[in-house]
Motif scaffolding. Structure first.
Motif, PDB file in Angstrom:
ATOM      1  N   CYS A  19     -17.864  -1.636  -4.891  1.00 18.13           N
ATOM      2  CA  CYS A  19     -16.559  -0.472  -5.293  1.00 18.13           C
ATOM      3  C   CYS A  19     -15.588  -0.985  -4.076  1.00 18.13           C
ATOM      4  CB  CYS A  19     -17.081   0.839  -5.175  1.00 18.13           C
ATOM      5  SG  CYS A  19     -18.298   1.064  -6.684  1.00 18.13           S
ATOM      6  N   VAL A  20     -14.685  -1.878  -4.208  1.00 17.97           N
ATOM      7  CA  VAL A  20     -13.703  -2.089  -3.271  1.00 17.97           C
ATOM      8  C   VAL A  20     -12.421  -2.156  -3.906  1.00 17.97           C
ATOM      9  CG1 VAL A  20     -13.004  -3.928  -1.666  1.00 17.97           C
ATOM     10  CG2 VAL A  20     -15.357  -3.598  -1.968  1.00 17.97           C
ATOM     11  N   ASN A  21     -11.300  -1.592  -3.521  1.00 14.02           N
ATOM     12  CA  ASN A  21     -10.117  -1.845  -3.826  1.00 14.02           C
ATOM     13  C   ASN A  21      -9.159  -2.230  -2.467  1.00 14.02           C
ATOM     14  OD1 ASN A  21      -7.565  -1.296  -4.971  1.00 14.02           O
ATOM     15  ND2 ASN A  21      -7.433   0.670  -4.531  1.00 14.02           N
ATOM     16  N   GLY A  22      -8.687  -3.353  -2.588  1.00 18.51           N
ATOM     17  CA  GLY A  22      -8.234  -3.945  -1.400  1.00 18.51           C
ATOM     18  C   GLY A  22      -8.969  -3.991  -0.255  1.00 18.51           C
ATOM     19  N   LYS A  23      -8.704  -3.396   0.922  1.00 17.44           N
ATOM     20  CA  LYS A  23      -9.608  -3.428   2.064  1.00 17.44           C
ATOM     21  C   LYS A  23     -10.698  -2.159   2.028  1.00 17.44           C
ATOM     22  CE  LYS A  23      -6.727  -6.508   4.602  1.00 17.44           C
ATOM     23  NZ  LYS A  23      -6.145  -6.849   5.956  1.00 17.44           N
ATOM     24  N   LYS A  24     -10.483  -1.436   1.250  1.00 18.70           N
ATOM     25  CA  LYS A  24     -11.193  -0.041   1.390  1.00 18.70           C
ATOM     26  C   LYS A  24     -12.417  -0.216   0.511  1.00 18.70           C
ATOM     27  CE  LYS A  24     -10.911   4.978   1.440  1.00 18.70           C
ATOM     28  NZ  LYS A  24     -10.037   6.048   1.422  1.00 18.70           N
ATOM     29  N   GLY A  38     -19.591   7.621  -6.440  1.00 21.55           N
ATOM     30  CA  GLY A  38     -18.850   9.079  -6.775  1.00 21.55           C
ATOM     31  C   GLY A  38     -17.388   8.958  -6.249  1.00 21.55           C
ATOM     32  N   GLY A  39     -16.982   7.952  -5.485  1.00 24.74           N
ATOM     33  CA  GLY A  39     -15.766   7.703  -4.895  1.00 24.74           C
ATOM     34  C   GLY A  39     -14.802   7.428  -6.067  1.00 24.74           C
ATOM     35  N   ARG A  40     -13.445   7.803  -5.705  1.00 24.81           N
ATOM     36  CA  ARG A  40     -12.557   7.631  -6.829  1.00 24.81           C
ATOM     37  C   ARG A  40     -11.260   7.005  -6.259  1.00 24.81           C
ATOM     38  NH1 ARG A  40     -12.904  10.654 -11.603  1.00 24.81           N
ATOM     39  NH2 ARG A  40     -15.023  11.706 -11.825  1.00 24.81           N
ATOM     40  N   TRP A  41     -10.486   6.128  -6.923  1.00 28.60           N
ATOM     41  CA  TRP A  41      -9.201   5.624  -6.437  1.00 28.60           C
ATOM     42  C   TRP A  41      -8.395   5.270  -7.600  1.00 28.60           C
ATOM     43  CZ3 TRP A  41     -13.918   3.109  -6.484  1.00 28.60           C
ATOM     44  CH2 TRP A  41     -13.666   1.709  -7.225  1.00 28.60           C
ATOM     45  N   ARG A  42      -6.932   5.151  -7.162  1.00 27.94           N
ATOM     46  CA  ARG A  42      -6.023   4.914  -8.371  1.00 27.94           C
ATOM     47  C   ARG A  42      -5.469   3.528  -7.942  1.00 27.94           C
ATOM     48  NH1 ARG A  42      -2.303   9.507 -10.583  1.00 27.94           N
ATOM     49  NH2 ARG A  42      -4.088   9.713 -11.835  1.00 27.94           N
ATOM     50  N   VAL A  43      -5.179   2.850  -9.092  1.00 28.55           N
ATOM     51  CA  VAL A  43      -4.474   1.402  -8.973  1.00 28.55           C
ATOM     52  C   VAL A  43      -3.387   1.338  -9.645  1.00 28.55           C
ATOM     53  CG1 VAL A  43      -5.020  -0.997  -9.465  1.00 28.55           C
ATOM     54  CG2 VAL A  43      -6.813  -0.031  -9.064  1.00 28.55           C
ATOM     55  N   ARG A  44      -2.259   0.992  -9.154  1.00 29.34           N
ATOM     56  CA  ARG A  44      -0.960   0.963  -9.692  1.00 29.34           C
ATOM     57  C   ARG A  44      -0.458  -0.452 -10.110  1.00 29.34           C
ATOM     58  NH1 ARG A  44       1.973   5.829  -7.793  1.00 29.34           N
ATOM     59  NH2 ARG A  44       0.385   6.857  -6.062  1.00 29.34           N
ATOM     60  N   TYR A  45      -0.168  -0.599 -11.307  1.00 26.46           N
ATOM     61  CA  TYR A  45       0.495  -1.653 -11.832  1.00 26.46           C
ATOM     62  C   TYR A  45       1.751  -1.545 -12.056  1.00 26.46           C
ATOM     63  CZ  TYR A  45      -4.527  -2.944 -12.311  1.00 26.46           C
ATOM     64  OH  TYR A  45      -5.716  -3.166 -12.262  1.00 26.46           O
ATOM     65  N   ASP A  46       2.790  -2.571 -12.695  1.00 27.71           N
ATOM     66  CA  ASP A  46       4.069  -2.206 -13.104  1.00 27.71           C
ATOM     67  C   ASP A  46       4.260  -1.180 -14.046  1.00 27.71           C
ATOM     68  OD1 ASP A  46       4.828  -3.921 -10.908  1.00 27.71           O
ATOM     69  OD2 ASP A  46       5.061  -5.792 -12.345  1.00 27.71           O
ATOM     70  N   ASP A  47       3.420  -1.263 -15.298  1.00 25.95           N
ATOM     71  CA  ASP A  47       3.624  -0.740 -16.518  1.00 25.95           C
ATOM     72  C   ASP A  47       2.403   0.263 -16.816  1.00 25.95           C
ATOM     73  OD1 ASP A  47       1.659  -2.573 -16.821  1.00 25.95           O
ATOM     74  OD2 ASP A  47       2.295  -2.928 -18.711  1.00 25.95           O
TER      75      ASP A  47
END
Length: 106
Positions: free
Chosen positions: A29-34, A39-48
């Motif tokens: 469960c990796v988003n970028g370098k984190k 149970g961890g949650r994160w949000r990924v932003r795209y253009d649309d």
């Protein structure tokens, strides 16, 4: 604690198998370098659009944020890419929110 994680995982898998917009990936469960724990949650932003992701025992799952449906013809949905949310506004005056309630799915 372990049974709770299994229940969460089963509910997550059930959601992802019923929605064609969600996806699941095995692996860390990796988003970028984190890196996230179960149970961890994160949000990924795209253009649309944006996706909310959750780490589960066997990988992670992501689904698009809810989006408006059944919008009256007099209104329009505007995506705010900075806040990752939709605003439903009047077509003739985009600075005014649509007065009719709108349903969201996603």
């Amino acid at each position: 604690m372990q049974p709770l994680i299994h229940i969460f995982f089963l509910l997550s898998v059930a959601e992802f198998t019923t929605s064609s917009n969600c996806w699941f990936s095995k692996g860390p469960c990796v988003n970028g370098k984190k890196e996230y724990r179960v149970g961890g949650r994160w949000r990924v932003r795209y253009d649309d659009h944006c996706e909310d992701c959750t780490c589960v025992k066997s990988g992670f799952a992501c689904c698009p944020i809810p989006y408006p449906v059944d919008i009256p013809k007099s209104c329009a949905a505007i995506f705010d890419d900075k806040k990752c949310k939709y605003h439903v506004v009047r077509r003739d005056k985009p600075c005014i929110p649509c007065s009719r309630p709108v349903s969201y799915i996603g």
